[in-house]
Write a protein that holds these residues in place. Sequence first.
Motif, PDB file in Angstrom:
ATOM      1  N   PHE A 110      35.347  34.934  30.040  1.00 24.02           N
ATOM      2  CA  PHE A 110      34.991  36.125  31.162  1.00 24.02           C
ATOM      3  C   PHE A 110      35.839  35.285  32.406  1.00 24.02           C
ATOM      4  N   ARG A 111      36.096  36.475  33.359  1.00 28.57           N
ATOM      5  CA  ARG A 111      36.890  36.149  34.579  1.00 28.57           C
ATOM      6  C   ARG A 111      35.650  35.662  35.716  1.00 28.57           C
ATOM      7  N   GLU A 114      34.864  38.613  38.454  1.00 28.30           N
ATOM      8  CA  GLU A 114      34.068  39.792  37.787  1.00 28.30           C
ATOM      9  C   GLU A 114      32.635  39.358  37.507  1.00 28.30           C
TER      10      GLU A 114
END
Length: 133
Positions: A110-111, A114
């Motif tokens: 994941f980022r 975000e």
Amino acid sequence: MVEHVGAVPRVLLVDDDPAVAQPLARALHREGLQVSVAGTGAEALESLDDRPDLIILDLRLPDTDGLDICRQIRRAGHRMPVLILSAHTDRMDTVVGLDAGADDHVTKPFRLPELLVRIKALLRRAAWAGATG
């Protein structure tokens, strides 16, 4: 920084992989959150007594499936947001997770920006819901 009124939001991070859990816990702490880490489903269920404001839940746990933990949380009447963090990339996995009672689903890898925005949104909605009934 997570905006909040009153007590520091408590996050329960349920992930058995230290390579994910430790840096994520540090990042959440830097954002002003109080973070507890559980490495198993059993530890997660025991940690519910601490009344976290948000649960970040991995689906693959050594002792049980994260979906089962999510279902147990909801059956017990807990209303805090649950964000599933999973390596599962199939759209059906997202649908099944949301159907099990999760409020959001983020795919690994994941980022971080975000993920943080999604966490803030879930905490904000939970605070609004608590304030209105």
